[in-house]
Design a protein around this motif. Structure first.
Motif, PDB file in Angstrom:
ATOM      1  N   THR A  71      -8.759   5.206  -6.038  1.00 17.99           N
ATOM      2  CA  THR A  71      -7.449   5.242  -6.684  1.00 17.99           C
ATOM      3  C   THR A  71      -7.435   6.244  -7.832  1.00 17.99           C
ATOM      4  OG1 THR A  71      -8.076   3.426  -8.145  1.00 17.99           O
ATOM      5  CG2 THR A  71      -6.900   2.839  -6.123  1.00 17.99           C
ATOM      6  N   ALA A 106      -7.011   6.786 -11.597  1.00 15.40           N
ATOM      7  CA  ALA A 106      -7.297   5.884 -12.713  1.00 15.40           C
ATOM      8  C   ALA A 106      -6.075   5.622 -13.571  1.00 15.40           C
ATOM      9  CB  ALA A 106      -8.414   6.477 -13.585  1.00 15.40           C
ATOM     10  N   SER A 129      -2.510   6.000 -12.617  1.00 23.17           N
ATOM     11  CA  SER A 129      -1.373   5.355 -11.966  1.00 23.17           C
ATOM     12  C   SER A 129      -1.761   4.186 -11.073  1.00 23.17           C
ATOM     13  CB  SER A 129      -0.608   6.383 -11.121  1.00 23.17           C
ATOM     14  OG  SER A 129      -1.393   6.811 -10.019  1.00 23.17           O
ATOM     15  N   GLY A 130      -3.027   4.160 -10.640  1.00 22.94           N
ATOM     16  CA  GLY A 130      -3.449   3.120  -9.701  1.00 22.94           C
ATOM     17  C   GLY A 130      -3.113   3.443  -8.258  1.00 22.94           C
ATOM     18  N   ASN A 131      -2.481   4.614  -7.999  1.00 17.28           N
ATOM     19  CA  ASN A 131      -2.141   5.001  -6.631  1.00 17.28           C
ATOM     20  C   ASN A 131      -3.407   5.303  -5.832  1.00 17.28           C
ATOM     21  OD1 ASN A 131       0.596   4.828  -7.124  1.00 17.28           O
ATOM     22  ND2 ASN A 131       0.773   6.965  -7.738  1.00 17.28           N
ATOM     23  N   THR A 132      -3.394   4.961  -4.557  1.00 19.74           N
ATOM     24  CA  THR A 132      -4.534   5.275  -3.700  1.00 19.74           C
ATOM     25  C   THR A 132      -4.567   6.777  -3.424  1.00 19.74           C
ATOM     26  OG1 THR A 132      -3.214   4.797  -1.735  1.00 19.74           O
ATOM     27  CG2 THR A 132      -4.568   3.010  -2.610  1.00 19.74           C
ATOM     28  N   ASP A 175     -15.278   0.177  -5.041  1.00 18.96           N
ATOM     29  CA  ASP A 175     -13.997   0.815  -5.354  1.00 18.96           C
ATOM     30  C   ASP A 175     -14.185   1.756  -6.536  1.00 18.96           C
ATOM     31  OD1 ASP A 175     -12.889  -0.765  -3.395  1.00 18.96           O
ATOM     32  OD2 ASP A 175     -12.214  -2.306  -4.800  1.00 18.96           O
ATOM     33  N   ALA A 225     -12.182   4.462  -9.344  1.00 19.94           N
ATOM     34  CA  ALA A 225     -10.980   5.038  -9.962  1.00 19.94           C
ATOM     35  C   ALA A 225     -11.334   6.419 -10.489  1.00 19.94           C
ATOM     36  CB  ALA A 225     -10.475   4.144 -11.090  1.00 19.94           C
TER      37      ALA A 225
END
Length: 619
Positions: free
Chosen positions: A30, A32, A34-37, A92, A94
């Motif tokens: 993702t 870091a 915006s959190g968008n993938t 996961d 970021a």
């Protein structure tokens, strides 16, 4: 006994094989902030040639030999990251954007100014502002820049009595916003003519009602006070293209026309082009087909038309592309259209997708010649999408005009997330046209409107008589696309200081209002013409808007957010019509109008505005 020994040996060998093969690590990558993938992230096992990449959902899986293994995550525009897997099964990550900080820099003109002493500035935080002192900045050496933008003569206020009609073509291009974002992320103020306000507004989607009946789009209007000039009003017009599910979209005949000249060798050019087209290929269905044409010193066909079902072949052809040589853009365009016509799908989506920095320098290379080629080719029923890449020599003016002449759209791709937006999130709108030659004509009621100004759309203005001329080319609209236009209006009787300039009274004629103009609450009549994608005769939609204005606080999120974008654009252009607009005002409008922001585009703009306040002397 022998059977037991044999069984133990089998189990031991199986265990050794399993240990040798290692274990599977899965995860999601993702952004870091915006959190968008993030799709297309490269993951390599350190010290080996083994690797993989994330899919369109940002997911990956990779086999590692042991707990000491280290994975390297690389992504264009992001800082490379190394992570030891340890005993984790799910890893996961970021990733941080690798951009220059703007916090201690003030930018003027087109570059960065070092601050010899301490210079006062403003830092924006939330809805408040506080003073800060900037530190000294070391200037980087100047970089030779040959980027090219068309001059924009800003539209002016028009007297509604003398000029009651306003006519223009729609614009679904959004290249200006991502290009402006690129400059800001590099700590630079964009060139004034790189800021096309309508494209900044139309970069974002809006929550307009879906069309009903046979019309391919709906029309929405909204009226309120103008945020940067309280004596005036702001009219918001929104068009919503019909959403069509992917499985119901017609078959596609696509030709990727890719610039592989030497100027495309930089990491933000051909490598990003390849990553973006791979995302598009991942969306293709068996009924779709793709050919690949490249051009450098000459043009060539590197992949004949291939079914979307054969993704490995298409992906490999993209992966094999390398940059080098001069740029024969005209030859490439001719060959791409020839291939598209040879594989034409009747009733389908026939389209050339050009990816380049626009730096054509061999053969046909002048803007006028290239535009004539495209104008002639569009008669074949093949549409054109133009994608701009890179920095330093981007020929924005040329690429925008090619898209306009080719019944297509123009986007600027500055990172892989933008590629995802164009090829995945807006797959239908980018590639599937639902209406072409879409024009608007507004007739203002002089009994209600003293003066008006269309914000942006300067290079889309049409003569009034061209509205009814079906031979006149105009903008095209894709499935699910939204188009937004804003007018600043001076109401009759308002104490506005806005003027239209003086013109001597006419000697030979007098204009008189129809008595009905005073008795109606209609502010304007809006007429819209469009053609079916394969049609030659336009259809007409007519609606009206009243003078019933609502308070800004009661307007929709779409109204306030588009107003924030418009004000921001005027500040970046230092427009003489910016009124009382400030970056804190823009920030407050945008923050209170974020609405449904699943992809994080609006919060990204909000974060940009916090930095933009450092790029202007106007606070």
């Amino acid at each position: 006994m022998k059977k037991h020994i044999y069984l133990l040996l089998v189990l031991l060998i199986a265990g050794l094989q399993a240990n040798a093969q290692g274990r599977m690590i899965t995860g999601i990558i993702t952004d870091a902030q915006s959190g968008n993938t993030l799709p297309g992230v490269s993951i390599m096992l350190k010290g080996t040639t083994s690797g993989t990449s994330t899919n369109k959902h940002g997911k990956y899986n990779i086999s590692v030999p042991d707990e000491k293994s280290i994975l390297i995550f690389r992504y264009i525009g992001y800082a490379t990251k190394e992570v030891k897997v340890g005993n984790k099964q799910q890893l996961d990550v970021a990733m941080e954007v690798d951009n220059k900080t703007l916090d201690e820099v003030i930018v003027t003109g087109y570059g960065i100014r070092g601050l010899a002493g301490k210079v006062a500035g403003v830092r924006i935080s939330g809805n408040s502002s506080q003073s800060f002192m900037a530190h000294e900045v070391q200037l980087a050496p100047p970089v030779h820049n040959t980027e090219n933008y068309n001059y924009i003569k800003e539209s002016t206020f028009q007297d509604a009595k003398k000029t009651p009609l306003s006519t223009f073509s729609i614009d679904v291009d959004n290249a200006s916003y991502s290009n402006v974002r690129r400059f800001l992320n590099q700590g630079q103020k964009p060139p004034v003519d790189a800021v096309r306000i309508e494209e900044m507004i139309n970069y974002f989607s809006y929550d307009y009602k879906q069309p009903t009946g046979d019309a391919p789009f709906s029309v929405t209007t909204e009226l309120s006070d103008c945020p940067w000039n309280k004596d005036n009003q702001l009219l918001h017009i929104g068009l919503q293209g019909k959403n069509i599910s992917t499985e119901k979209l017609p078959a596609s005949n696509l030709v990727f026309l890719i610039d592989v000249s030497g100027s495309m060798s930089m990491t933000d050019k051909l490598p990003l082009v390849k990553a973006g087209f791979k995302l598009l290929v991942d969306q293709l269905r068996p009924q779709d087909k793709v050919a690949i044409v490249v051009y450098a010193g000459a043009a060539g066909l590197v992949l004949p038309s291939t079914s979307g079902e054969d993704k490995p072949t298409i992906m490999q052809a993209i992966e094999n592309l390398q940059a080098g040589g001069s740029t024969a853009g005209g030859a490439g365009i001719n060959l791409a259209y020839k291939v598209a016509q040879e594989n034409f799908v009747k009733g389908g989506n026939n389209r050339v997708i050009l990816a380049s920095d626009g730096d054509f320098n061999v053969g046909v290379s002048s803007d006028s010649e290239l535009q004539r080629i495209i104008e002639k080719k569009r008669e074949s029923g093949v549409f054109l999408t133009v994608l701009g890449f890179g920095t330093g020599n981007l020929k924005d003016s040329r690429m925008e005009q090619l898209a306009n002449k080719g019944n297509g759209n123009y986007a600027y791709v500055d990172n892989i997330l933008e590629a995802k937006k164009v090829f995945v999130n807006e797959f239908g709108g980018t590639l599937f046209t639902i209406a072409k030659d879409v024009k608007l004509q507004l007739e203002f009621n002089p009994a209600k409107v003293k003066a008006y100004r269309l914000i942006g759309y300067e290079n889309r203005a049409l003569a009034d008589e061209e509205f009814n001329d079906d031979k006149k080319d105009a903008g095209d609209m894709g499935a699910g696309h939204t188009v937004t236009a804003l007018y600043e209006i001076v109401p009759v009787g308002a104490k506005s200081a806005t003027t239209t300039g003086d013109v001597d009274p006419l000697k030979y004629q007098k204009s008189q209002l129809d008595p009905k103009a005073n008795s109606t609450n209609e502010m304007l009549t809006l007429k819209l013409r469009y053609k079916e994608p394969d049609g030659n005769k336009s259809k007409l939609i007519t609606t009206t808007a009243t003078d019933n204005a609502v308070a800004v606080g009661k307007t929709s999120d779409d109204f306030r957010f588009s107003a924030a974008i418009a004000a921001c654009g005027m500040l970046l252009r230092d427009s003489k019509y910016k009124g009382n607009a400030t970056y804190p005002m823009v920030l407050e409008l945008a923050q209170n109008a974020r609405g449904n922001d699943e992809e994080g585009y609006r919060i990204e703009f909000i974060n940009l505005v916090k930095s933009m306040s450092l790029l202007s002397d106007r606070r």
